[in-house]
Design a protein around this motif. Structure first.
Motif, PDB file in Angstrom:
ATOM      1  N   HIS A   9      10.524  -2.080 -31.081  1.00 58.46           N
ATOM      2  CA  HIS A   9       9.730  -3.215 -30.628  1.00 58.46           C
ATOM      3  C   HIS A   9       8.261  -2.808 -30.521  1.00 58.46           C
ATOM      4  N   LEU A  10       8.017  -1.621 -29.970  1.00 57.00           N
ATOM      5  CA  LEU A  10       6.643  -1.152 -29.845  1.00 57.00           C
ATOM      6  C   LEU A  10       6.013  -0.860 -31.206  1.00 57.00           C
ATOM      7  N   ALA A  11       6.842  -0.484 -32.183  1.00 58.02           N
ATOM      8  CA  ALA A  11       6.317  -0.295 -33.534  1.00 58.02           C
ATOM      9  C   ALA A  11       5.691  -1.583 -34.048  1.00 58.02           C
ATOM     10  N   VAL A  12       6.360  -2.708 -33.818  1.00 54.70           N
ATOM     11  CA  VAL A  12       5.828  -3.992 -34.272  1.00 54.70           C
ATOM     12  C   VAL A  12       4.620  -4.394 -33.440  1.00 54.70           C
ATOM     13  N   ARG A  13       4.642  -4.068 -32.154  1.00 59.05           N
ATOM     14  CA  ARG A  13       3.468  -4.366 -31.332  1.00 59.05           C
ATOM     15  C   ARG A  13       2.246  -3.610 -31.858  1.00 59.05           C
ATOM     16  N   ALA A  14       2.448  -2.380 -32.324  1.00 62.37           N
ATOM     17  CA  ALA A  14       1.351  -1.617 -32.915  1.00 62.37           C
ATOM     18  C   ALA A  14       0.863  -2.268 -34.209  1.00 62.37           C
ATOM     19  N   LEU A  15       1.779  -2.818 -34.991  1.00 63.96           N
ATOM     20  CA  LEU A  15       1.377  -3.543 -36.192  1.00 63.96           C
ATOM     21  C   LEU A  15       0.570  -4.784 -35.836  1.00 63.96           C
ATOM     22  N   ARG A  16       1.033  -5.498 -34.822  1.00 61.74           N
ATOM     23  CA  ARG A  16       0.325  -6.722 -34.417  1.00 61.74           C
ATOM     24  C   ARG A  16      -1.075  -6.383 -33.918  1.00 61.74           C
ATOM     25  N   ALA A  17      -1.225  -5.224 -33.249  1.00 63.44           N
ATOM     26  CA  ALA A  17      -2.546  -4.798 -32.775  1.00 63.44           C
ATOM     27  C   ALA A  17      -3.492  -4.505 -33.934  1.00 63.44           C
ATOM     28  N   ALA A  18      -2.918  -4.283 -35.122  1.00 65.25           N
ATOM     29  CA  ALA A  18      -3.728  -4.052 -36.315  1.00 65.25           C
ATOM     30  C   ALA A  18      -3.933  -5.326 -37.134  1.00 65.25           C
ATOM     31  N   GLY A  19      -3.514  -6.453 -36.598  1.00 60.81           N
ATOM     32  CA  GLY A  19      -3.695  -7.723 -37.290  1.00 60.81           C
ATOM     33  C   GLY A  19      -2.631  -8.042 -38.315  1.00 60.81           C
ATOM     34  N   ILE A  20      -1.526  -7.289 -38.319  1.00 57.68           N
ATOM     35  CA  ILE A  20      -0.448  -7.557 -39.274  1.00 57.68           C
ATOM     36  C   ILE A  20       0.274  -8.837 -38.871  1.00 57.68           C
ATOM     37  N   GLU A  21       0.393  -9.773 -39.809  1.00 52.52           N
ATOM     38  CA  GLU A  21       1.024 -11.060 -39.537  1.00 52.52           C
ATOM     39  C   GLU A  21       2.352 -11.239 -40.262  1.00 52.52           C
ATOM     40  N   HIS A  22       2.609 -10.410 -41.270  1.00 52.50           N
ATOM     41  CA  HIS A  22       3.830 -10.541 -42.073  1.00 52.50           C
ATOM     42  C   HIS A  22       4.478  -9.181 -42.231  1.00 52.50           C
ATOM     43  N   LEU A  23       5.791  -9.158 -42.170  1.00 55.36           N
ATOM     44  CA  LEU A  23       6.570  -7.946 -42.388  1.00 55.36           C
ATOM     45  C   LEU A  23       7.562  -8.248 -43.504  1.00 55.36           C
ATOM     46  N   PHE A  24       7.387  -7.593 -44.642  1.00 55.60           N
ATOM     47  CA  PHE A  24       8.243  -7.823 -45.807  1.00 55.60           C
ATOM     48  C   PHE A  24       9.439  -6.879 -45.728  1.00 55.60           C
ATOM     49  N   PHE A  32      17.086  -3.285 -37.162  1.00 61.29           N
ATOM     50  CA  PHE A  32      17.260  -4.426 -36.260  1.00 61.29           C
ATOM     51  C   PHE A  32      16.218  -4.478 -35.138  1.00 61.29           C
ATOM     52  N   PRO A  33      15.857  -3.355 -34.489  1.00 61.43           N
ATOM     53  CA  PRO A  33      14.853  -3.459 -33.432  1.00 61.43           C
ATOM     54  C   PRO A  33      13.474  -3.906 -33.938  1.00 61.43           C
ATOM     55  N   LEU A  34      13.155  -3.601 -35.207  1.00 61.04           N
ATOM     56  CA  LEU A  34      11.907  -4.110 -35.771  1.00 61.04           C
ATOM     57  C   LEU A  34      11.957  -5.630 -35.884  1.00 61.04           C
ATOM     58  N   TYR A  35      13.094  -6.156 -36.284  1.00 59.20           N
ATOM     59  CA  TYR A  35      13.226  -7.610 -36.403  1.00 59.20           C
ATOM     60  C   TYR A  35      13.107  -8.284 -35.042  1.00 59.20           C
ATOM     61  N   GLU A  36      13.741  -7.678 -34.022  1.00 61.76           N
ATOM     62  CA  GLU A  36      13.614  -8.221 -32.667  1.00 61.76           C
ATOM     63  C   GLU A  36      12.166  -8.175 -32.216  1.00 61.76           C
ATOM     64  N   GLY A  37      11.490  -7.073 -32.510  1.00 57.01           N
ATOM     65  CA  GLY A  37      10.084  -6.965 -32.148  1.00 57.01           C
ATOM     66  C   GLY A  37       9.225  -7.984 -32.871  1.00 57.01           C
ATOM     67  N   ALA A  38       9.529  -8.235 -34.157  1.00 55.50           N
ATOM     68  CA  ALA A  38       8.777  -9.235 -34.913  1.00 55.50           C
ATOM     69  C   ALA A  38       8.934 -10.613 -34.289  1.00 55.50           C
ATOM     70  N   ARG A  39      10.145 -10.921 -33.865  1.00 54.49           N
ATOM     71  CA  ARG A  39      10.385 -12.216 -33.199  1.00 54.49           C
ATOM     72  C   ARG A  39       9.528 -12.334 -31.944  1.00 54.49           C
ATOM     73  N   ASP A  40       9.512 -11.294 -31.139  1.00 57.95           N
ATOM     74  CA  ASP A  40       8.830 -11.369 -29.847  1.00 57.95           C
ATOM     75  C   ASP A  40       7.318 -11.221 -29.966  1.00 57.95           C
ATOM     76  N   GLU A  41       6.837 -10.551 -31.023  1.00 61.15           N
ATOM     77  CA  GLU A  41       5.398 -10.314 -31.161  1.00 61.15           C
ATOM     78  C   GLU A  41       4.716 -11.316 -32.091  1.00 61.15           C
TER      79      GLU A  41
END
Length: 545
Positions: A9-24, A32-41
């Protein structure tokens, strides 16, 4: 907020802090935890049918946005399926980030599902390749991977996260915003040498490439050529950095320019096979790159400058200054000479672009497509001969709106790049031009476009051959060829229709324009399957070895 969350989840939060809007991605249990993080972030998941498409989509978005973009791929075959995307990104200098799943550390070496040391084989292709060893380190490792991809010389970066790390809870912390790394400062002494060489030239020509776009230096480039009164040709994503209809822009007259110039200034492009490895018949060469390590070493240069291209070009413009007196007259005459050559070649090309021949000449496909495109349209090319024809005949008027596989020449980029274009510029036209060979690599991912409600006009130039190989092989072997034929009657439009899109087959040139109009108006991916002349070969001049 709870006190702990899975490290993924924190991995995706770090991506969001860099302005990442899409995860391919393509679904895998390691992620699975990345997907959960993407949902929440609030990061959109874009799931593809093949990991190569996820990789190329992320790379395409990086090309269009000039920022790192991310594909998340499951362990083992998920990562290996994206190796071509990593290799292309290295060749293109694209800041692609791949996050990989990884078999658990606790059972490493016992034969876990998809157990494979990805770092060992991604490292040669990447600016950085690493494994996150502990839950508390994951966010920091993601940030370091983004920075490595964006640091000049740019390129792909890889991080995998073991399954027992990505699922393990860790402190639920906020993540500081990520900022792109500073660009390499230019060296004033080398700029002075380059400026002196430019100032002394009577017939200079500028060749601008992809790194001009990535550096945000398009305005600086235009100021340089206007001050010098030097004609400019552009390749790769350098196309459009000076609009094609600018008085100093040339494309059809590039060969004449390189033969007649008394100085060639190459900016933001390698001196590779596309530029004859920098051998211009003894003409002095100034090479301006975005980092000292990218300055050519295989050429005896008049000057080599490495550093932040915008800063280099601005300083170079001021130091070289504009021509005066006889030199101004010489440069004006040189610009007129090339403008005349450009106009003459365009006039000669008109016969192909408007040809009524049956089978349809591939240049006619590009000519008709050009008439449908707005000035800010994104055109994606994936193929051999047909993309070469398009590169020659379709002009670029805005920077960052042309996408092709690049010097690595990897087919299969097209659908991923098209996906990226629709996400990056939903307000603008996008169109995908495929060879029939290239179509075989990624056409199944039209399903991805359909599922994500992304309409895209797709044109297949269908000559029933690997033309890039067939015609040269005939020349080498006195008419004989092998392994170069496809089926011209393959109904690529029916494949797209079966996946939820639409399309049609075109066999006559007078049917092209109406078909393209329907493709651009469609609300789904729409493929125009154009049966082109299998005997029409692009006249190649690039030195490949």
């Amino acid at each position: 907020m709870t006190d702990e969350v899975p490290s993924g989840h924190l991995a995706v939060r770090a991506l969001r802090a860099a302005g990442i809007e899409h995860l391919f991605t393509l679904s895998g249990g390691h992620l699975f935890p990345l997907y959960e993080g993407a949902r929440d972030e609030g990061v959109a998941l874009v799931d593809t049918r093949h990991e190569q498409t996820a990789g190329f989509a992320a790379e395409g978005l990086a090309k269009l946005t000039r920022r790192p973009q991310v594909a998340a791929l499951t362990a083992g075959p998920g990562v290996t399926n994206a190796m071509s995307a990593l290799a292309s990104a290295q060749s293109n200098g694209s800041p692609l980030v791949v996050l990989g799943g990884r078999a658990p550390q606790a059972t490493w070496g016992r034969g876990s599902l998809q157990e494979l040391d990805h770092v060992a084989f991604t490292e040669p292709l990447c600016n950085r390749a690493a494994t996150a060893q502990a839950p508390g380190a994951v966010a920091g490792e993601v940030g370091a991977t983004l920075t490595a991809a964006a640091t000049s010389p740019r390129g792909p970066a890889f991080l995998d996260i073991p399954m027992d790390v990505i699922f393990t809870p860790t402190s639920n912390e906020s993540i500081a915003p990520w900022h792109p790394p500073a660009r390499h400062p230019p060296d004033d002494a080398t700029i002075a040498v380059a400026a002196e060489a430019l100032a002394a030239a009577d017939r200079p020509v500028v060749i601008a490439g992809t790194d001009v776009w990535f550096a945000g230096a398009e305005e600086s480039l235009q100021a340089l050529v206007e001050t010098l009164r030097a004609p400019v040709a552009m390749n790769g994503q350098g196309r459009g950095c000076v609009p094609a209809d600018h008085e100093l822009a040339i494309s059809r007259a590039r060969g004449a320019a390189l033969k007649g110039a008394d100085l060639v200034c190459v900016v933001g492009a390698p001196l590779d096979f596309r530029l004859g490895f920098g051998d211009f018949g003894g003409t002095p060469v100034v090479h301006v790159a975005d980092h000292p390590d990218e300055v050519a070493r295989h050429v005896d240069l008049a000057a080599g400058v490495g550093g932040d291209l915008a800063a280099v070009l601005e300083t170079l413009t001021e130091a070289a200054g504009g021509p005066t007196g006889e030199r101004a007259e010489a440069r004006a005459a040189w610009a007129r000479e090339l403008a005349d050559a450009e106009g003459a070649t365009r006039a000669e090309d008109r016969a192909l672009l408007e040809s009524d021949a049956v089978p349809i000449h591939p240049a006619r496909v590009g000519g008709e497509l050009a008439r449908q495109l707005d000035r800010d349209a994104v055109l994606i090319g994936d193929g051999g001969d047909v993309v070469s024809f398009a590169g020659r005949h379709i002009d670029s008027h805005r920077p960052g709106r042309w996408l092709d596989p690049g010097p690595f020449g990897c087919l299969g980029t097209g659908t991923g790049y098209g996906l990226a274009a629709r996400l990056a510029h939903p307000e603008a036209q996008s169109a995908l031009l495929l060879g029939d060979g290239a179509a075989g690599f990624s056409l199944m991912d039209v399903d991805t476009l359909v599922r994500h409600d992304l309409a895209l006009p797709i044109v297949v130039a269908n000559n029933g051959a690997w033309a890039l190989e067939k015609h040269p092989m005939r020349q080498v072997y006195d008419g004989w060829h092998a392994a170069a034929d496809l089926r011209q009657d393959t109904a690529y439009d029916a494949i797209v229709a079966a996946l939820g899109g639409a399309g049609e087959t075109v066999t006559r040139p007078d049917r092209l324009a109406p078909a393209l109009e329907r493709a651009f108006a469609a609300q789904v991916p729409y493929l125009v399957n154009v049966q082109t002349d299998p005997e029409a070969a692009y006249p190649r001049r690039a030195a490949l070895m």
